[in-house]
Motif scaffolding. Sequence first.
Motif, PDB file in Angstrom:
ATOM      1  N   LEU A 165      -8.442  25.971   3.800  1.00  0.00           N
ATOM      2  CA  LEU A 165      -8.742  25.317   3.168  1.00  0.00           C
ATOM      3  C   LEU A 165      -7.875  23.749   3.288  1.00  0.00           C
ATOM      4  N   PHE A 166      -7.335  24.521   1.899  1.00  0.00           N
ATOM      5  CA  PHE A 166      -6.363  23.411   1.375  1.00  0.00           C
ATOM      6  C   PHE A 166      -5.421  22.734   2.442  1.00  0.00           C
ATOM      7  N   ALA A 167      -4.718  23.874   3.931  1.00  0.00           N
ATOM      8  CA  ALA A 167      -4.086  23.135   4.713  1.00  0.00           C
ATOM      9  C   ALA A 167      -4.737  22.845   5.316  1.00  0.00           C
ATOM     10  N   VAL A 168      -6.221  22.679   5.977  1.00  0.00           N
ATOM     11  CA  VAL A 168      -7.054  21.762   6.380  1.00  0.00           C
ATOM     12  C   VAL A 168      -6.921  20.561   5.975  1.00  0.00           C
ATOM     13  N   GLN A 169      -7.684  20.542   5.248  1.00  0.00           N
ATOM     14  CA  GLN A 169      -7.905  19.224   4.299  1.00  0.00           C
ATOM     15  C   GLN A 169      -6.374  18.353   4.167  1.00  0.00           C
ATOM     16  N   ALA A 170      -5.149  18.880   3.802  1.00  0.00           N
ATOM     17  CA  ALA A 170      -3.927  18.489   3.267  1.00  0.00           C
ATOM     18  C   ALA A 170      -2.962  17.846   5.189  1.00  0.00           C
ATOM     19  N   THR A 171      -3.818  18.152   6.479  1.00  0.00           N
ATOM     20  CA  THR A 171      -3.503  17.766   7.245  1.00  0.00           C
ATOM     21  C   THR A 171      -4.984  16.956   7.863  1.00  0.00           C
ATOM     22  N   ARG A 172      -5.345  16.688   7.041  1.00  0.00           N
ATOM     23  CA  ARG A 172      -6.654  14.997   7.738  1.00  0.00           C
ATOM     24  C   ARG A 172      -6.285  14.524   7.174  1.00  0.00           C
ATOM     25  N   LEU A 173      -6.520  14.554   5.638  1.00  0.00           N
ATOM     26  CA  LEU A 173      -6.803  13.771   5.096  1.00  0.00           C
ATOM     27  C   LEU A 173      -5.873  12.436   3.976  1.00  0.00           C
ATOM     28  N   ARG A 174      -5.550  11.530   3.425  1.00  0.00           N
ATOM     29  CA  ARG A 174      -4.565  11.075   3.142  1.00  0.00           C
ATOM     30  C   ARG A 174      -4.838  10.238   1.313  1.00  0.00           C
ATOM     31  N   PHE A 175      -4.459  10.027   0.154  1.00  0.00           N
ATOM     32  CA  PHE A 175      -4.447   9.562  -0.431  1.00  0.00           C
ATOM     33  C   PHE A 175      -3.982   8.105  -0.010  1.00  0.00           C
ATOM     34  N   VAL A 176      -4.599   6.873   0.020  1.00  0.00           N
ATOM     35  CA  VAL A 176      -4.064   5.373  -0.423  1.00  0.00           C
ATOM     36  C   VAL A 176      -4.513   4.162  -1.668  1.00  0.00           C
ATOM     37  N   PHE A 177      -3.343   4.895  -1.873  1.00  0.00           N
ATOM     38  CA  PHE A 177      -3.293   3.160  -2.942  1.00  0.00           C
ATOM     39  C   PHE A 177      -2.807   2.033  -3.191  1.00  0.00           C
ATOM     40  N   ASP A 178      -3.934   0.545  -2.696  1.00  0.00           N
ATOM     41  CA  ASP A 178      -3.612  -0.432  -2.616  1.00  0.00           C
ATOM     42  C   ASP A 178      -3.596  -0.975  -3.861  1.00  0.00           C
ATOM     43  N   GLU A 179      -3.095  -2.126  -3.660  1.00  0.00           N
ATOM     44  CA  GLU A 179      -3.150  -3.686  -4.603  1.00  0.00           C
ATOM     45  C   GLU A 179      -4.512  -3.130  -6.167  1.00  0.00           C
TER      46      GLU A 179
ATOM     47  N   CYS B 165      -7.140  -1.237  -4.985  1.00  0.00           N
ATOM     48  CA  CYS B 165      -8.166   0.405  -5.284  1.00  0.00           C
ATOM     49  C   CYS B 165      -7.113   1.439  -4.960  1.00  0.00           C
ATOM     50  N   PHE B 166      -7.863   2.617  -4.995  1.00  0.00           N
ATOM     51  CA  PHE B 166      -7.344   4.019  -4.304  1.00  0.00           C
ATOM     52  C   PHE B 166      -8.249   4.392  -4.112  1.00  0.00           C
ATOM     53  N   GLU B 167      -8.524   5.316  -2.295  1.00  0.00           N
ATOM     54  CA  GLU B 167      -9.202   5.305  -1.489  1.00  0.00           C
ATOM     55  C   GLU B 167      -8.873   5.956  -0.951  1.00  0.00           C
TER      56      GLU B 167
ATOM     57  N   SER C 222     -12.783   0.665 -12.487  1.00  0.00           N
ATOM     58  CA  SER C 222     -13.733   1.058 -12.592  1.00  0.00           C
ATOM     59  C   SER C 222     -13.811   2.432 -13.792  1.00  0.00           C
ATOM     60  N   PHE C 223     -12.090   3.254 -13.749  1.00  0.00           N
ATOM     61  CA  PHE C 223     -11.608   4.056 -13.722  1.00  0.00           C
ATOM     62  C   PHE C 223     -11.989   4.040 -15.966  1.00  0.00           C
ATOM     63  N   VAL C 224     -12.787   5.049 -16.145  1.00  0.00           N
ATOM     64  CA  VAL C 224     -12.552   5.088 -17.497  1.00  0.00           C
ATOM     65  C   VAL C 224     -12.224   6.249 -17.915  1.00  0.00           C
ATOM     66  N   ASN C 225     -11.908   7.427 -17.481  1.00  0.00           N
ATOM     67  CA  ASN C 225     -10.841   8.466 -17.695  1.00  0.00           C
ATOM     68  C   ASN C 225     -10.181   9.111 -16.631  1.00  0.00           C
TER      69      ASN C 225
ATOM     70  N   ASP D  77       0.622  -0.970   0.388  1.00  0.00           N
ATOM     71  CA  ASP D  77       0.135   0.180   0.406  1.00  0.00           C
ATOM     72  C   ASP D  77       1.048   1.081  -0.239  1.00  0.00           C
ATOM     73  N   VAL D  78       0.394   2.295  -0.366  1.00  0.00           N
ATOM     74  CA  VAL D  78       1.073   3.179  -1.043  1.00  0.00           C
ATOM     75  C   VAL D  78       0.300   4.900  -0.396  1.00  0.00           C
ATOM     76  N   VAL D  79       1.004   5.344   0.645  1.00  0.00           N
ATOM     77  CA  VAL D  79       0.465   6.743   1.383  1.00  0.00           C
ATOM     78  C   VAL D  79       0.724   8.021   0.405  1.00  0.00           C
ATOM     79  N   VAL D  80       0.180   8.441  -0.132  1.00  0.00           N
ATOM     80  CA  VAL D  80       0.774   9.797  -0.313  1.00  0.00           C
ATOM     81  C   VAL D  80       1.529  10.792   0.459  1.00  0.00           C
ATOM     82  N   ASP D  81       2.152  11.646   0.540  1.00  0.00           N
ATOM     83  CA  ASP D  81       2.957  12.226   2.049  1.00  0.00           C
ATOM     84  C   ASP D  81       1.608  13.578   1.991  1.00  0.00           C
ATOM     85  N   THR D  82       1.827  14.201   3.017  1.00  0.00           N
ATOM     86  CA  THR D  82       1.601  15.789   3.180  1.00  0.00           C
ATOM     87  C   THR D  82       2.753  16.706   2.324  1.00  0.00           C
TER      88      THR D  82
END
Length: 190
Positions: A119-133, A135-137, A168-171, A77-82
């Motif tokens: 808003l961008f600073a708050v969202q960068a602090t609290r959310l992470r993008f996770v890529f597993d084998e 799915c994207f989550e 399921s990604f088409v574009n 799993d890959v977690v995108v850094d802040t």
Amino acid sequence: MKRSLLLLLTAANCGAFSPVVPARNKVGAQLNGRVRNLSSTTNDGDAGDSNPFGFLQGMFSPPKSAAVAEPEPRIPDVVVDTDYTLAAAFGVVGLSVLAANHGAGGVLGGGFVTLLASLFAVQATRLRFVFDETCFELKSVDSIGSDELSDSGENIVVGGANRWAYDSFVNWDFYPSADFPILVYFKETQ
């Protein structure tokens, strides 16, 4: 002496003195909860084996082993850094507009861009993008400074989990470009 030994070895494996067994003779029998295959064959093979020296084959060649499939390597799993670069850039632009223009347009424009930066600073602090084998989550951080991730809740626009299968990604596209992605757009059919 050599010929009699050869004849004896040949006769021991010869199918001529044993009854011909049809190929469908393998029967599964249930014994004490175990399944066993019962078959009537000659010493080292099928009755239809025409090679009288088949019993020697195992002595000189390595045994045939079933091909063992190598397990596919698991993709971690890959977690995108802040990254606060976008928030800092918008903050600098917003504060510059506020400092340069003291009129209503400067306050509204600079204030809007500064609010967007926060808003961008708050969202960068609290959310992470996770890529597993598969799915994207989108996941949220449990507490500031923690590495523990939890479910980000239900998607407020379409409902359901914030998890999308890659197939399921088409574009998809990167804005303004793939070299400098500020926004990643994707369309899915899930």
